[in-house]
Design a protein around this motif. Structure first.
Motif, PDB file in Angstrom:
ATOM      1  N   SER A   5       0.679  -1.353   0.180  1.00 34.00           N
ATOM      2  CA  SER A   5       0.121  -0.127   0.143  1.00 34.00           C
ATOM      3  C   SER A   5       0.973   1.279   0.002  1.00 34.00           C
ATOM      4  N   ARG A   6       2.172   1.079   0.563  1.00 33.93           N
ATOM      5  CA  ARG A   6       3.054   2.305   0.454  1.00 33.93           C
ATOM      6  C   ARG A   6       3.201   2.598  -0.816  1.00 33.93           C
TER       7      ARG A   6
ATOM      8  N   GLU B 210      -9.191  -5.588  -4.560  1.00 30.18           N
ATOM      9  CA  GLU B 210      -9.331  -5.029  -3.501  1.00 30.18           C
ATOM     10  C   GLU B 210      -9.581  -5.670  -2.234  1.00 30.18           C
ATOM     11  N   GLY B 211      -9.394  -5.216  -1.001  1.00 24.51           N
ATOM     12  CA  GLY B 211     -10.025  -5.759   0.093  1.00 24.51           C
ATOM     13  C   GLY B 211      -9.128  -6.910   0.938  1.00 24.51           C
TER      14      GLY B 211
ATOM     15  N   ILE C 289      -4.794  -8.559   1.341  1.00 24.40           N
ATOM     16  CA  ILE C 289      -3.398  -8.408   1.115  1.00 24.40           C
ATOM     17  C   ILE C 289      -2.891  -8.355  -0.380  1.00 24.40           C
ATOM     18  N   TRP C 290      -1.988  -7.752  -0.641  1.00 24.41           N
ATOM     19  CA  TRP C 290      -1.130  -7.712  -1.948  1.00 24.41           C
ATOM     20  C   TRP C 290      -2.319  -7.244  -3.035  1.00 24.41           C
ATOM     21  N   GLN C 291      -2.972  -6.060  -2.894  1.00 23.86           N
ATOM     22  CA  GLN C 291      -3.816  -5.461  -3.806  1.00 23.86           C
ATOM     23  C   GLN C 291      -3.118  -5.115  -5.024  1.00 23.86           C
ATOM     24  N   HIS C 292      -3.615  -5.667  -6.362  1.00 22.66           N
ATOM     25  CA  HIS C 292      -3.159  -5.288  -7.380  1.00 22.66           C
ATOM     26  C   HIS C 292      -1.656  -5.918  -8.021  1.00 22.66           C
ATOM     27  N   LEU C 293      -1.328  -6.831  -7.137  1.00 26.21           N
ATOM     28  CA  LEU C 293      -0.157  -7.690  -7.569  1.00 26.21           C
ATOM     29  C   LEU C 293      -0.695  -8.821  -8.170  1.00 26.21           C
ATOM     30  N   TYR C 294       0.070  -9.724  -8.928  1.00 28.12           N
ATOM     31  CA  TYR C 294      -0.225 -10.848  -9.683  1.00 28.12           C
ATOM     32  C   TYR C 294       0.415 -12.199  -8.707  1.00 28.12           C
ATOM     33  N   ASP C 295      -0.599 -13.195  -8.631  1.00 24.82           N
ATOM     34  CA  ASP C 295      -0.065 -14.611  -8.299  1.00 24.82           C
ATOM     35  C   ASP C 295      -0.740 -15.418  -8.978  1.00 24.82           C
ATOM     36  N   PHE C 296      -1.190 -16.655  -8.638  1.00 23.31           N
ATOM     37  CA  PHE C 296      -1.667 -17.632  -9.432  1.00 23.31           C
ATOM     38  C   PHE C 296      -3.026 -18.021  -8.957  1.00 23.31           C
TER      39      PHE C 296
ATOM     40  N   ASP D  53      -9.983 -11.872 -12.615  1.00 20.70           N
ATOM     41  CA  ASP D  53      -9.106 -11.181 -13.220  1.00 20.70           C
ATOM     42  C   ASP D  53      -7.902 -12.034 -13.539  1.00 20.70           C
ATOM     43  N   ILE D  54      -8.101 -13.019 -14.582  1.00 17.97           N
ATOM     44  CA  ILE D  54      -6.839 -13.924 -15.090  1.00 17.97           C
ATOM     45  C   ILE D  54      -6.356 -13.626 -16.297  1.00 17.97           C
TER      46      ILE D  54
END
Length: 349
Positions: free
Chosen positions: A80-81, A247-248, A250-257, A321-322
């Motif tokens: 978020s920073r 949103e809502g 951890i890791w908002q807007h990052l990519y995982d699997f 969102d994949i």
């Protein structure tokens, strides 16, 4: 003994040569302060240099793409920073004509800038007499003056703020604030401080009363929440399926699997999880365990298991969102640290 003068004399001898100490540019100081929040200088310095190289001015930062910012931020945590920095840069460009504020009352209005950061930027850039209070300063004041009010309580915050501001009177705020922070970081360290060579040893309450290890006092932390993430690695030729986190959480807007979160670690290898995977990806799916790890955050502990899936059927909600990406594209996407670690360990180019 003059507490402030002894601190400043120590600082002149022992201070580290850090790039943000050679400027009064509020934008550069802001970069350093945000990056170093809850981060060691040794870890944050390379990030500071990369950000300043990528965005030499607040105007450049304001024009950045969020994905680029998060990629540069990758590995620092507290994402978020990074998002707040981009928002703030755009606010400064829009409402301050690209000139980063130097006064406390203007700085405190900006997103991601709290009381400590506003005091640091204003004092280091314009010499405004605002006392800084970070963990290092809390520790020095608590030990030297023998204050056992918890530093993370509302009473403690008021008491230490009043004391810090009183000590700043008549001082060069730019020098004194830097000095006491550095003193706490290098001399009055959290563990095993070298009190034998401390210039304040004769008048330090904690040393005289054998309470160095007891101060400062903190209220007990909240119990961390345990979570259990099961990630699925789906490949299609040379491409891999990734998910952009919303949103809502951890890791908002990052990519995982693609992810299945379970309620306990016992589900990681039991038949119930196996059935959930087959319900989601088809009854004939082949499941291979690839790696297990643990990721510790401030308020959460994430137990992570990675599975390779073969002979699968994709059946996601329309809102997911994949997308399929190549390995080169994957490397350009911002990822949580635990995902980047798996990619480096298990996925080959």
């Amino acid at each position: 003994m003059n507490f402030q003068k002894e601190i400043e004399k120590w600082y002149e001898i022992h201070k580290r040569d850090l790039p943000w100490r050679h400027t009064r540019d509020a934008y550069v100081i802001w970069l350093s302060e945000i990056i170093l929040q809850q981060t060691r200088v040794e870890q944050g310095l390379p990030y500071f240099k990369r950000f300043l190289e990528a965005y030499p001015s607040v105007k450049d930062f304001a024009a950045a793409d969020e994905q680029q910012v998060l990629k540069l931020w990758q590995g620092l945590g507290y994402y978020s920073r990074g998002r707040n920095m981009l928002f703030t840069a755009r606010e400064v460009e829009k409402y301050h004509e690209g000139c980063f504020p130097v006064q406390y009352e203007e700085l405190i209005k900006l997103k991601g800038i709290g009381e400590y950061t506003a005091a640091a930027i204003s004092s280091f850039s314009s010499g405004e007499a605002r006392a800084v209070l970070d963990g290092n300063v809390f520790r020095v004041l608590s030990r030297y003056f023998g204050i056992d009010t918890p530093i993370n309580s509302s009473e403690g915050k008021k008491e230490f703020t009043a004391l810090a501001q009183e000590l700043l009177k008549g001082q060069n705020a730019m020098v004194y604030n830097q000095a006491i922070m550095e003193f706490g970081a290098l001399q009055c360290k959290p563990k095993s401080p070298d009190c034998i060579v401390c210039p304040l040893q004769e008048s330090c309450y904690a040393l005289r009363h054998k309470r160095v290890n007891d101060l400062p006092v903190k209220l007990k932390k909240l119990v961390k929440r345990n979570r259990y993430f099961n990630y699925f690695i789906l490949k299609q030729g040379e491409k891999i399926l990734v998910n952009k986190r919303g949103e809502g959480d951890i890791w908002q807007h990052l990519y995982d699997f693609p992810l299945l979160e379970t309620l306990s670690e016992h589900e990681l290898f039991n038949q119930d999880l196996d059935q959930q995977i087959r319900n989601a990806y088809g009854k004939d799916v082949l499941i291979r365990s690839l790696m297990a790890t643990k990721h510790v955050l401030t308020h959460q502990i994430i137990y992570v298991q990675f599975f390779a899936l073969d002979n699968y059927i994709i059946n996601f909600n329309s809102g997911a969102d994949i997308k399929w990406v190549s390995r080169a594209e994957l490397d350009e996407l911002p990822q949580p640290k635990v995902i980047a670690g798996f990619i480096n360990a298990k996925l080959t180019k």
